[in-house]
Design a protein around this motif. Structure first.
Motif, PDB file in Angstrom:
ATOM      1  N   ASP A  49     114.542  74.177   5.352  1.00  0.00           N
ATOM      2  CA  ASP A  49     115.339  73.384   6.054  1.00  0.00           C
ATOM      3  C   ASP A  49     114.865  72.216   7.126  1.00  0.00           C
ATOM      4  OD1 ASP A  49     117.623  74.728   5.067  1.00  0.00           O
ATOM      5  OD2 ASP A  49     118.238  75.637   6.457  1.00  0.00           O
ATOM      6  N   THR A  50     113.624  71.785   6.650  1.00  0.00           N
ATOM      7  CA  THR A  50     112.865  70.923   7.605  1.00  0.00           C
ATOM      8  C   THR A  50     112.533  69.774   6.256  1.00  0.00           C
ATOM      9  OG1 THR A  50     110.801  72.005   7.417  1.00  0.00           O
ATOM     10  CG2 THR A  50     112.184  72.469   9.228  1.00  0.00           C
ATOM     11  N   ALA A  67     111.677  67.399  11.261  1.00  0.00           N
ATOM     12  CA  ALA A  67     110.970  68.620  11.950  1.00  0.00           C
ATOM     13  C   ALA A  67     111.882  69.703  12.593  1.00  0.00           C
ATOM     14  CB  ALA A  67     109.771  68.370  12.817  1.00  0.00           C
ATOM     15  N   CYS A  68     112.981  69.058  13.189  1.00  0.00           N
ATOM     16  CA  CYS A  68     114.019  69.858  13.642  1.00  0.00           C
ATOM     17  C   CYS A  68     115.322  69.106  13.727  1.00  0.00           C
ATOM     18  CB  CYS A  68     113.592  70.555  14.896  1.00  0.00           C
ATOM     19  SG  CYS A  68     113.327  69.245  16.464  1.00  0.00           S
ATOM     20  N   MET A  92     118.327  64.432  19.091  1.00  0.00           N
ATOM     21  CA  MET A  92     117.202  64.342  19.683  1.00  0.00           C
ATOM     22  C   MET A  92     116.668  65.354  20.391  1.00  0.00           C
ATOM     23  SD  MET A  92     117.599  60.232  21.120  1.00  0.00           S
ATOM     24  CE  MET A  92     116.083  60.399  21.931  1.00  0.00           C
ATOM     25  N   MET A  93     116.280  66.596  19.513  1.00  0.00           N
ATOM     26  CA  MET A  93     115.879  67.495  20.115  1.00  0.00           C
ATOM     27  C   MET A  93     114.259  67.577  20.187  1.00  0.00           C
ATOM     28  SD  MET A  93     117.948  70.561  18.613  1.00  0.00           S
ATOM     29  CE  MET A  93     117.824  70.084  16.880  1.00  0.00           C
ATOM     30  N   ALA A  94     113.471  67.974  20.845  1.00  0.00           N
ATOM     31  CA  ALA A  94     112.007  68.310  21.122  1.00  0.00           C
ATOM     32  C   ALA A  94     111.667  69.342  20.371  1.00  0.00           C
ATOM     33  CB  ALA A  94     111.435  68.268  22.514  1.00  0.00           C
ATOM     34  N   CYS A  95     110.559  69.244  19.358  1.00  0.00           N
ATOM     35  CA  CYS A  95     110.038  70.444  18.909  1.00  0.00           C
ATOM     36  C   CYS A  95     108.751  70.092  18.137  1.00  0.00           C
ATOM     37  CB  CYS A  95     111.068  70.762  17.737  1.00  0.00           C
ATOM     38  SG  CYS A  95     111.232  69.183  16.319  1.00  0.00           S
ATOM     39  N   PRO A  96     107.850  71.044  17.773  1.00  0.00           N
ATOM     40  CA  PRO A  96     106.552  70.518  17.234  1.00  0.00           C
ATOM     41  C   PRO A  96     106.756  69.641  16.066  1.00  0.00           C
ATOM     42  CG  PRO A  96     106.819  72.920  17.357  1.00  0.00           C
ATOM     43  CD  PRO A  96     108.348  72.215  17.692  1.00  0.00           C
ATOM     44  N   GLU A 101     107.925  63.901  12.074  1.00  0.00           N
ATOM     45  CA  GLU A 101     109.326  63.630  11.908  1.00  0.00           C
ATOM     46  C   GLU A 101     109.611  61.936  12.171  1.00  0.00           C
ATOM     47  OE1 GLU A 101     112.846  64.333  14.846  1.00  0.00           O
ATOM     48  OE2 GLU A 101     112.555  65.993  13.544  1.00  0.00           O
ATOM     49  N   SER A 102     109.170  61.372  13.227  1.00  0.00           N
ATOM     50  CA  SER A 102     109.102  59.937  13.368  1.00  0.00           C
ATOM     51  C   SER A 102     108.625  59.147  12.125  1.00  0.00           C
ATOM     52  CB  SER A 102     108.279  59.704  14.548  1.00  0.00           C
ATOM     53  OG  SER A 102     108.869  60.224  15.969  1.00  0.00           O
TER      54      SER A 102
END
Length: 173
Positions: A49-50, A67-68, A92-96, A101-102
């Motif tokens: 799911d990424t 990524a998330c 706007m969750m933070a993740c590895p 992702e950007s």
């Protein structure tokens, strides 16, 4: 002996021909990222799911995941395999892998052409290959936006807002 050789040759020809390759549809297929800027990255395959997206032709909306974070926004198909994905918004969750992702979201927005070969989708930006995907399956599309792409994000957790003229009457409420 000639009959056996003839039959073998015919079978080889039929096997070589096979059935013609059928292209997956651009819309309604879940496209899973395999390559970005000419490179594969283990992060693309890390989760089912990424790094994927699906185009919903009933709303002309793209829904996906980096990524998330969930991505969504309007799109248009244009003549000559043209594709225009506009103003993607995201949670706007933070993740590895936020850098990946950007870049993924940016390249989706910049894509202007597509090509499908069987189950492989390639997106181009000004003639340069930008993103390559493998069609995995048709996903049930969201019932409503943004709640259908996960929990409804708070207003301050969305990067961009879809203009009111792009919203349906139900979405304006």
């Amino acid at each position: 002996m000639k009959q056996i050789l003839g039959a073998a040759a015919t079978m080889l020809m039929l096997a070589a021909c096979g059935s013609p390759k059928t292209n997956l549809p651009l819309e309604g297929t879940q496209w899973k990222l395999t390559e970005m800027d000419g490179k594969a990255d283990p992060a693309f395959a890390a989760g089912e799911d990424t790094f994927n997206f699906t185009l919903d032709p009933s709303r002309m909306m793209v829904y996906g995941v980096g990524a998330c974070n969930r991505l969504f926004g309007p799109y248009e198909l244009e003549e000559g395999n043209g594709l225009d994905i506009e103003r993607l918004a995201s949670t706007m969750m933070a993740c590895p892998n936020m850098d990946l992702e950007s870049r993924f979201a940016k390249l989706l927005e910049e894509a202007d052409k597509y090509e499908i070969d069987g189950d492989v989708l390639t997106l181009f930006d000004d003639g340069k290959k930008a993103l390559v995907f493998k069609g995995t399956k048709a996903e049930p599309l969201p019932a409503a936006e943004p709640a259908a792409v996960g929990e409804a994000p708070a207003t301050d957790s969305v990067k961009t807002v879809v203009p009111a003229e792009k919203l349906t009457p139900a979405e304006k409420k």
